[in-house]
Write a protein that holds these residues in place. Structure first.
Motif, PDB file in Angstrom:
ATOM      1  N   GLU A   1       1.390  -1.080   0.413  1.00 22.82           N
ATOM      2  CA  GLU A   1      -0.146   0.224  -0.230  1.00 22.82           C
ATOM      3  C   GLU A   1       0.658   0.883  -0.348  1.00 22.82           C
ATOM      4  N   GLY A   2       0.276   2.087  -0.837  1.00 19.05           N
ATOM      5  CA  GLY A   2       1.229   3.651  -0.844  1.00 19.05           C
ATOM      6  C   GLY A   2       1.953   4.433  -1.770  1.00 19.05           C
ATOM      7  N   PRO A   3       3.721   4.221  -0.830  1.00 22.61           N
ATOM      8  CA  PRO A   3       4.047   4.792  -1.781  1.00 22.61           C
ATOM      9  C   PRO A   3       5.476   3.953  -2.295  1.00 22.61           C
ATOM     10  N   TYR A   4       5.518   2.832  -2.134  1.00 21.72           N
ATOM     11  CA  TYR A   4       6.259   1.511  -1.834  1.00 21.72           C
ATOM     12  C   TYR A   4       5.307   0.701  -3.347  1.00 21.72           C
ATOM     13  N   SER A   5       4.236   0.850  -3.680  1.00 24.75           N
ATOM     14  CA  SER A   5       3.477   0.151  -3.929  1.00 24.75           C
ATOM     15  C   SER A   5       4.313  -0.776  -5.746  1.00 24.75           C
ATOM     16  N   GLU A   6       4.761   0.576  -6.305  1.00 26.49           N
ATOM     17  CA  GLU A   6       4.911   0.333  -7.871  1.00 26.49           C
ATOM     18  C   GLU A   6       6.274  -1.021  -6.900  1.00 26.49           C
ATOM     19  N   HIS A   7       6.914  -0.562  -6.353  1.00 28.72           N
ATOM     20  CA  HIS A   7       8.785  -1.201  -5.664  1.00 28.72           C
ATOM     21  C   HIS A   7       8.160  -2.667  -5.425  1.00 28.72           C
ATOM     22  N   VAL A   8       7.421  -2.876  -4.711  1.00 28.73           N
ATOM     23  CA  VAL A   8       6.909  -4.253  -3.704  1.00 28.73           C
ATOM     24  C   VAL A   8       6.412  -5.148  -5.502  1.00 28.73           C
ATOM     25  N   ALA A   9       5.695  -4.726  -5.620  1.00 31.36           N
ATOM     26  CA  ALA A   9       5.191  -5.416  -6.940  1.00 31.36           C
ATOM     27  C   ALA A   9       6.456  -6.059  -8.393  1.00 31.36           C
ATOM     28  N   GLN A  10       7.474  -5.773  -7.919  1.00 31.75           N
ATOM     29  CA  GLN A  10       8.506  -5.724  -8.974  1.00 31.75           C
ATOM     30  C   GLN A  10       8.991  -7.540  -7.732  1.00 31.75           C
ATOM     31  N   LEU A  11       8.929  -7.395  -6.836  1.00 28.74           N
ATOM     32  CA  LEU A  11       9.649  -7.939  -5.750  1.00 28.74           C
ATOM     33  C   LEU A  11       9.971  -9.141  -6.243  1.00 28.74           C
ATOM     34  N   ASP A  12       8.506  -9.971  -6.973  1.00 30.37           N
ATOM     35  CA  ASP A  12       8.408 -11.734  -7.038  1.00 30.37           C
ATOM     36  C   ASP A  12       9.088 -11.932  -8.327  1.00 30.37           C
ATOM     37  N   ARG A  13       9.378 -10.918  -9.180  1.00 34.16           N
ATOM     38  CA  ARG A  13       9.538 -10.783 -10.405  1.00 34.16           C
ATOM     39  C   ARG A  13      11.633 -10.700 -10.220  1.00 34.16           C
TER      40      ARG A  13
ATOM     41  N   GLU B   1      17.270  -0.182  -7.372  1.00 32.70           N
ATOM     42  CA  GLU B   1      16.657   1.219  -6.794  1.00 32.70           C
ATOM     43  C   GLU B   1      15.074   0.626  -5.768  1.00 32.70           C
ATOM     44  N   HIS B   2      14.616  -0.282  -6.579  1.00 35.35           N
ATOM     45  CA  HIS B   2      13.412  -1.134  -5.931  1.00 35.35           C
ATOM     46  C   HIS B   2      13.836  -1.799  -4.915  1.00 35.35           C
ATOM     47  N   ALA B   3      14.907  -2.305  -4.876  1.00 32.97           N
ATOM     48  CA  ALA B   3      15.615  -2.590  -3.284  1.00 32.97           C
ATOM     49  C   ALA B   3      16.157  -1.701  -2.651  1.00 32.97           C
ATOM     50  N   ARG B   4      16.148  -0.268  -2.696  1.00 26.73           N
ATOM     51  CA  ARG B   4      16.412   0.993  -1.885  1.00 26.73           C
ATOM     52  C   ARG B   4      15.272   1.104  -1.300  1.00 26.73           C
ATOM     53  N   ALA B   5      13.875   0.822  -2.037  1.00 29.45           N
ATOM     54  CA  ALA B   5      12.842   1.104  -1.731  1.00 29.45           C
ATOM     55  C   ALA B   5      12.027   0.586  -1.107  1.00 29.45           C
ATOM     56  N   ILE B   6      11.920  -1.116  -1.201  1.00 31.17           N
ATOM     57  CA  ILE B   6      11.828  -1.310  -0.639  1.00 31.17           C
ATOM     58  C   ILE B   6      12.648  -1.653   1.267  1.00 31.17           C
ATOM     59  N   VAL B   7      13.563  -1.602   1.177  1.00 30.00           N
ATOM     60  CA  VAL B   7      14.443  -1.521   2.534  1.00 30.00           C
ATOM     61  C   VAL B   7      13.340  -0.030   3.101  1.00 30.00           C
TER      62      VAL B   7
END
Length: 145
Positions: A94-106, A131-137
């Motif tokens: 949810e929120g500002p990190y959603s686009e990054h979390v959506a990439q995690l399974d890929r 960048e996705h990893a930084r955002a998720i962390v």
């Protein structure tokens, strides 16, 4: 995904309840941050190693989130990394990190191909996923603050 998705992970035996461990969560989150720094440092000379580090940073950060809330991946089962991804989707999407979390399974699948196959990572994919990893962390850091 929602809290009911976490309930489903529990019911399926993919994750289990454990005592909350804020100290272990903080240590894992610190290690995740170090992995991100290391991944960036070696990206140009060892892209596959850098990718493994950035993926491990995310996995450890999400595991830290789990521990801080009294969950862990159930031992003795295959698919532990997938359970971590599903937990992240249920708790951090949810929120500002959603686009990054959506990439995690890929990202999990890409790392798996590299680990067990012949896949290599180009500079563009490495930078994008870093960048996705930084955002998720960062999402976990915000949630644990």
């Amino acid at each position: 995904m929602t809290g009911s998705d976490i309930d489903e992970l529990l019911a399926d035996g993919r994750i289990e309840l454990v005592p909350v461990d804020v100290r272990a969560a903080a240590a894992l989150l610190e290690e995740a941050a170090r992995h991100l720094t290391s991944a960036a440092a070696i990206a140009s000379t060892d892209p596959n190693g850098a990718y493994s580090l950035l993926y491990d940073a995310v996995r450890k950060a999400v595991t830290a989130h789990m521990l801080a809330r009294g969950y862990r991946v159930a031992g003795g089962r295959l698919g532990g990394h997938e359970a971590v991804v599903r937990y992240a989707e249920a708790s951090l999407s949810e929120g500002p990190y959603s686009e990054h979390v959506a990439q995690l399974d890929r990202m999990r699948r890409a790392r798996n191909r590299s680990e067990y196959g012949l896949a290599t990572f180009g500079a563009r994919q490495l930078q994008t996923d870093l960048e996705h990893a930084r955002a998720i962390v960062a999402a976990v850091q915000v949630n644990l603050a």
